[in-house]
Motif scaffolding. Structure first.
Motif, PDB file in Angstrom:
ATOM      1  N   THR A  12       0.843  -1.198   0.000  1.00  0.00           N
ATOM      2  CA  THR A  12       0.000   0.000   0.000  1.00  0.00           C
ATOM      3  C   THR A  12       0.877   1.245   0.000  1.00  0.00           C
ATOM      4  N   PRO A  13       0.339   2.367  -0.493  1.00  0.00           N
ATOM      5  CA  PRO A  13       1.098   3.614  -0.439  1.00  0.00           C
ATOM      6  C   PRO A  13       1.465   4.024   0.981  1.00  0.00           C
ATOM      7  N   ASP A  14       0.567   3.796   1.941  1.00  0.00           N
ATOM      8  CA  ASP A  14       0.859   4.177   3.324  1.00  0.00           C
ATOM      9  C   ASP A  14       2.068   3.413   3.858  1.00  0.00           C
ATOM     10  N   ALA A  15       2.138   2.119   3.586  1.00  0.00           N
ATOM     11  CA  ALA A  15       3.274   1.325   4.055  1.00  0.00           C
ATOM     12  C   ALA A  15       4.554   1.767   3.363  1.00  0.00           C
ATOM     13  N   ARG A  16       4.462   2.002   2.081  1.00  0.00           N
ATOM     14  CA  ARG A  16       5.634   2.503   1.349  1.00  0.00           C
ATOM     15  C   ARG A  16       6.123   3.812   1.939  1.00  0.00           C
ATOM     16  N   ASP A  17       5.203   4.726   2.176  1.00  0.00           N
ATOM     17  CA  ASP A  17       5.594   6.041   2.684  1.00  0.00           C
ATOM     18  C   ASP A  17       6.176   5.944   4.086  1.00  0.00           C
ATOM     19  N   ALA A  18       5.644   5.042   4.914  1.00  0.00           N
ATOM     20  CA  ALA A  18       6.197   4.851   6.253  1.00  0.00           C
ATOM     21  C   ALA A  18       7.613   4.303   6.174  1.00  0.00           C
ATOM     22  N   LYS A 197       0.348  -4.108   6.764  1.00  0.00           N
ATOM     23  CA  LYS A 197       1.429  -3.352   7.370  1.00  0.00           C
ATOM     24  C   LYS A 197       0.888  -2.266   8.296  1.00  0.00           C
ATOM     25  N   ASP A 198       1.599  -2.048   9.397  1.00  0.00           N
ATOM     26  CA  ASP A 198       1.246  -1.054  10.403  1.00  0.00           C
ATOM     27  C   ASP A 198       2.284   0.057  10.338  1.00  0.00           C
ATOM     28  N   SER A 199       1.866   1.232   9.925  1.00  0.00           N
ATOM     29  CA  SER A 199       2.811   2.333   9.737  1.00  0.00           C
ATOM     30  C   SER A 199       3.556   2.681  11.015  1.00  0.00           C
TER      31      SER A 199
END
Length: 212
Positions: A12-18, A197-199
């Protein structure tokens, strides 16, 4: 020496960004249908767009055919392929054919399992020591299992290597101190459920690694 960290199973984009925001040295995309982290190569392309050049893009495969690797390398701009359950000659062939780095996973439960690492000398660029999953398990990794790190004591590694298997923010410091790993790889240890995934966990893991 800065310890590298690969956040694997990004979907996910959020996991990538984290992962990127926390300073990950590598991010991993899984291309293996039975995995809860599996990505279609087309989906990986959208995630890879935001990855800067200094962060390694690793595709994770289990004894793949050429067509899957070709699609994934092209879509995600992979610079590295991580190969599980793949023979040394096949690792070498894929590495040469696609012009990428190859990491060979060695599943570890006993000291004798480490002998397999030597067979990848000249075939791979890096060994990934991972915990051996139970016989009959659908997945070769990403199950939160760890192996006895003392098995690595005194081992002469034939190649640069990374440590995987059951790592999380609570044990990664001990793992690095115990083994001397220069690169650590985490997947389930930064998840709230398999494949999710958990940011906050990603950020916590990377903060700990940054202090080592």
């Amino acid at each position: 020496m800065r310890i590298g960290a690969k956040i694997c199973g990004i979907s996910t984009p959020d996991a990538r960004d984290a992962a990127l925001g926390g300073g990950a040295s590598h991010i991993g995309f899984v291309f293996f249908a039975p995995s809860p982290r599996n990505l279609d190569p087309d989906a990986s392309a959208a995630l890879a767009v935001g990855v800067p050049d200094h962060v390694g893009r690793v595709g994770v495969f289990v004894d793949p055919d050429d067509a899957l690797v070709e699609r994934a390398v092209a879509a995600a701009g992979l610079d590295t392929i991580q190969l599980h359950k793949t023979a040394p000659d096949r690792v070498a062939a894929l590495r040469t054919h696609f012009g990428v780095q190859a990491w060979a996973a060695v599943a570890v439960k006993t000291r004798a399992d480490l002998d397999a690492a030597r067979t990848f000398s000249g075939a791979a660029d890096r060994i990934l020591y991972d915990a051996k999953t139970p016989d009959g398990a659908a997945l070769p990794g990403g199950m939160g299992l760890r192996f006895d790190w003392s098995l690595l004591d005194g081992v002469r590694h034939p190649l640069p290597w990374a440590l995987s298997g059951g790592l999380d923010a609570g044990n990664v410091a001990e793992a690095v101190r115990r083994t001397g790993a220069a690169l650590v790889d985490v997947s389930s240890g930064v998840e709230s459920a398999p494949g999710v995934k958990d940011s906050a966990k990603i950020a916590g893991f990377l903060r700990t690694v940054a202090t080592l």
